[in-house]
Design a protein around this motif. Structure first.
Motif, mmCIF file in Angstrom:
data_model
loop_
_atom_site.group_PDB
_atom_site.id
_atom_site.type_symbol
_atom_site.label_atom_id
_atom_site.label_comp_id
_atom_site.label_asym_id
_atom_site.label_seq_id
_atom_site.Cartn_x
_atom_site.Cartn_y
_atom_site.Cartn_z
ATOM 1 N N PHE A 256 45.562 163.494 1.679
ATOM 2 C CA PHE A 256 46.478 164.433 1.044
ATOM 3 C C PHE A 256 45.740 165.385 0.098
ATOM 4 N N THR A 257 44.667 164.903 -0.523
ATOM 5 C CA THR A 257 43.872 165.760 -1.405
ATOM 6 C C THR A 257 43.226 166.886 -0.612
ATOM 7 N N MET A 258 42.663 166.557 0.541
ATOM 8 C CA MET A 258 42.044 167.581 1.387
ATOM 9 C C MET A 258 43.058 168.625 1.814
ATOM 10 N N ILE A 259 44.247 168.179 2.186
ATOM 11 C CA ILE A 259 45.294 169.114 2.594
ATOM 12 C C ILE A 259 45.693 170.014 1.426
ATOM 13 N N SER A 260 45.862 169.428 0.233
ATOM 14 C CA SER A 260 46.268 170.191 -0.956
ATOM 15 C C SER A 260 45.221 171.230 -1.333
ATOM 16 N N VAL A 261 43.939 170.840 -1.283
ATOM 17 C CA VAL A 261 42.861 171.765 -1.639
ATOM 18 C C VAL A 261 42.808 172.930 -0.655
ATOM 19 N N ILE A 262 42.959 172.636 0.627
ATOM 20 C CA ILE A 262 42.933 173.700 1.645
ATOM 21 C C ILE A 262 44.080 174.680 1.427
ATOM 22 N N ILE A 263 45.279 174.161 1.173
ATOM 23 C CA ILE A 263 46.436 175.038 0.951
ATOM 24 C C ILE A 263 46.238 175.879 -0.306
ATOM 25 N N GLU B 99 38.279 188.647 -8.584
ATOM 26 C CA GLU B 99 38.076 188.440 -10.015
ATOM 27 C C GLU B 99 36.626 188.043 -10.326
ATOM 28 N N PRO B 100 36.164 188.340 -11.543
ATOM 29 C CA PRO B 100 34.798 187.954 -11.939
ATOM 30 C C PRO B 100 34.726 186.470 -12.308
ATOM 31 N N ILE B 101 34.983 185.629 -11.328
ATOM 32 C CA ILE B 101 34.969 184.184 -11.542
ATOM 33 C C ILE B 101 33.764 183.600 -10.814
ATOM 34 N N THR B 102 33.023 182.730 -11.457
ATOM 35 C CA THR B 102 31.777 182.208 -10.887
ATOM 36 C C THR B 102 32.044 181.013 -9.977
ATOM 37 N N ARG B 103 31.056 180.694 -9.152
ATOM 38 C CA ARG B 103 31.182 179.509 -8.289
ATOM 39 C C ARG B 103 31.279 178.238 -9.116
ATOM 40 N N LYS B 104 30.540 178.208 -10.224
ATOM 41 C CA LYS B 104 30.595 177.028 -11.094
ATOM 42 C C LYS B 104 32.015 176.812 -11.603
ATOM 43 N N GLU B 105 32.683 177.884 -12.020
ATOM 44 C CA GLU B 105 34.054 177.758 -12.531
ATOM 45 C C GLU B 105 34.988 177.257 -11.444
ATOM 46 N N ILE B 106 34.776 177.711 -10.207
ATOM 47 C CA ILE B 106 35.634 177.285 -9.103
ATOM 48 C C ILE B 106 35.361 175.834 -8.716
ATOM 49 N N LEU B 107 34.078 175.502 -8.553
ATOM 50 C CA LEU B 107 33.704 174.190 -8.017
ATOM 51 C C LEU B 107 33.667 173.093 -9.066
ATOM 52 N N ILE B 108 33.388 173.457 -10.324
ATOM 53 C CA ILE B 108 33.244 172.440 -11.379
ATOM 54 C C ILE B 108 34.461 172.402 -12.300
ATOM 55 N N ASP B 109 34.944 173.571 -12.708
ATOM 56 C CA ASP B 109 36.034 173.619 -13.687
ATOM 57 C C ASP B 109 37.414 173.578 -13.045
ATOM 58 N N TYR B 110 37.562 174.234 -11.881
ATOM 59 C CA TYR B 110 38.911 174.356 -11.309
ATOM 60 C C TYR B 110 39.267 173.208 -10.365
ATOM 61 N N TYR B 111 38.522 173.066 -9.244
ATOM 62 C CA TYR B 111 38.996 172.156 -8.202
ATOM 63 C C TYR B 111 38.954 170.665 -8.558
ATOM 64 N N TYR C 137 45.131 166.758 -11.045
ATOM 65 C CA TYR C 137 46.517 167.147 -11.324
ATOM 66 C C TYR C 137 47.437 166.827 -10.147
ATOM 67 N N ILE C 138 47.067 167.279 -8.959
ATOM 68 C CA ILE C 138 47.955 167.109 -7.805
ATOM 69 C C ILE C 138 48.062 165.644 -7.407
ATOM 70 N N ASP C 139 46.949 164.896 -7.511
ATOM 71 C CA ASP C 139 47.003 163.465 -7.195
ATOM 72 C C ASP C 139 47.832 162.708 -8.225
ATOM 73 N N GLY C 140 47.730 163.115 -9.495
ATOM 74 C CA GLY C 140 48.509 162.461 -10.544
ATOM 75 C C GLY C 140 49.997 162.583 -10.309
ATOM 76 N N LEU C 141 50.423 163.713 -9.757
ATOM 77 C CA LEU C 141 51.844 163.910 -9.480
ATOM 78 C C LEU C 141 52.339 163.003 -8.357
ATOM 79 N N LEU C 142 51.461 162.699 -7.395
ATOM 80 C CA LEU C 142 51.910 162.052 -6.168
ATOM 81 C C LEU C 142 51.443 160.607 -6.000
#
Length: 362
Positions: A24-31, A43-55, A61-66
């Motif tokens: 379910f995590t893989m599906i949520s991340v893809i969506i 946007e001027p967002i770095t790969r580090k922010e996407i891969l380390i800070d965001y995902y 968050y999404i796993d905690g809900l479900l």
């Protein structure tokens, strides 16, 4: 002491649960990525922010809900296979009671619930703070619904403040008015053409101010035209920020402090924060309830097999989620107490769990 059978069932429970979480995590991340990929490019967002800070924090968050729903699916999935292979019947025929059979299930639920409890109260809110700060900066820039014009609020139960305009960019206010009351009579009035936030603890610098103090028929007037004065007001720039998800960005200790602060001010709109605080404790208990329901349903061998069990389990999970949201709406609208609204689904489904356990295969 746990026996070989307990280790066998517990191992299957936890492996199936984490496999379900992974899928379910893989599906949520893809969506989520498909929805935000254009913003990530623009946007001027770095790969580090996407891969380390965001995902990583999005996954928490999404796993905690479900997690309660994942637990139900996992229990039904592997228990149905045990029943289909006649392993449940063999265990019961060997003299193991159904109550004894539930022991490894409850241990597994306890492990998952403990992780969920710590995550809900501490880890997930900290992750949400990092994730949502990034989202508000690069993706949902207009998500701040905090009021900045004609702001009226209480800074304490007997002190009211009015600000004509607050500028978030430099934390300055125009046309500030502060009124203090005793026994429903005004005893203090402060006006200032401008006010500037000077930092903690709640320090403000007022310019072109006027102070009036009332004592019965007597009045004291202080005029500071062209002058400045430093004072402390129970107000900060954070009070002008209101994100829809703001309550999810605070740890439970911060939530309790925030709720107390709002109550001390005489502000009554704390239902959203109280609901979030109680939800974080109620959901881990849901895991125990859904585990009991899942094993009671799936332990019985039926013609429909695993498909029928999974369909029934998903239907129960959907009903639980619907009932939870329904109760939250009533609690938010103050139709019922917040604590009762959050725990009503658990109370109702505890009765359902008792029914299924009482009528489970022996």
């Amino acid at each position: 002491m746990l026996k070989k059978l307990d280790h066998y069932i517990l191992g299957k429970f936890l492996r199936t649960f984490f496999f379900t979480v992974l899928i379910f995590t893989m599906i949520s991340v893809i969506i989520d990525f498909s929805e935000k990929v254009e913003k990530f490019i623009e946007e001027p967002i770095t790969r580090k922010e996407i891969l380390i800070d965001y995902y990583p924090n999005f996954i928490l968050y999404i796993d905690g809900l479900l997690w309660p729903l994942f637990t139900l699916i996992a229990v039904i999935f592997f228990t149905s296979r045990l029943a289909y292979n006649s392993e449940i019947i063999s265990i019961l025929n060997a003299g193991v009671s159904f109550k004894r059979l539930m022991l490894p299930y409850l241990i597994g639920a306890g492990i998952i619930a403990s992780m969920h409890l710590v995550g809900n109260h501490i880890i997930i809110p900290k992750g949400n703070k990092t994730r949502l700060d990034l989202v508000h900066t690069h993706i949902w820039r207009d998500n701040d619904k905090g009021k900045t014009k004609d702001v009226h609020m209480f800074v304490s139960p007997d002190t009211k403040i009015y600000i004509r305009y607050f500028r978030k960019r430099d934390s300055t206010a125009r046309d500030l008015r502060l009124e203090r009351f005793e026994n429903n009579e005004m005893v203090y009035l402060l006006k200032a053409k401008s006010a500037e936030w000077m930092g903690e603890p709640d320090q403000w610098r007022l310019a072109n101010y006027e102070i009036r103090k009332f004592n019965g028929m007597q009045e004291e007037l202080i005029i500071g035209k062209g002058k400045q004065i430093d004072t402390t007001i129970n107000l900060s720039p954070a009070d002008f920020v209101d994100y829809k998800e703001q309550h999810t960005m605070m740890t439970s200790a911060e939530l309790q402090s925030f709720i107390k602060k709002q109550r001390d001010r005489g502000v009554g709109n704390t239902e959203k924060y109280e609901i979030e605080l109680h939800r974080r404790t109620a959901e881990p208990f849901t895991i125990f309830i859904l585990t009991l329901i899942g094993v009671s349903i799936a332990a019985r061998k039926v013609r429909g097999g695993m498909g029928l069990h999974l369909a029934l389990g998903i239907a129960i999970g959907a009903i639980f989620i619907f009932l939870s949201r329904f109760a939250v709406v009533f609690a938010t609208e103050q139709a019922i107490p917040v604590l009762l609204g959050i725990w009503i689904p658990n109370i109702i489904f505890s009765v359902v769990a008792f029914y299924f356990v009482s009528n489970a295969q022996r």
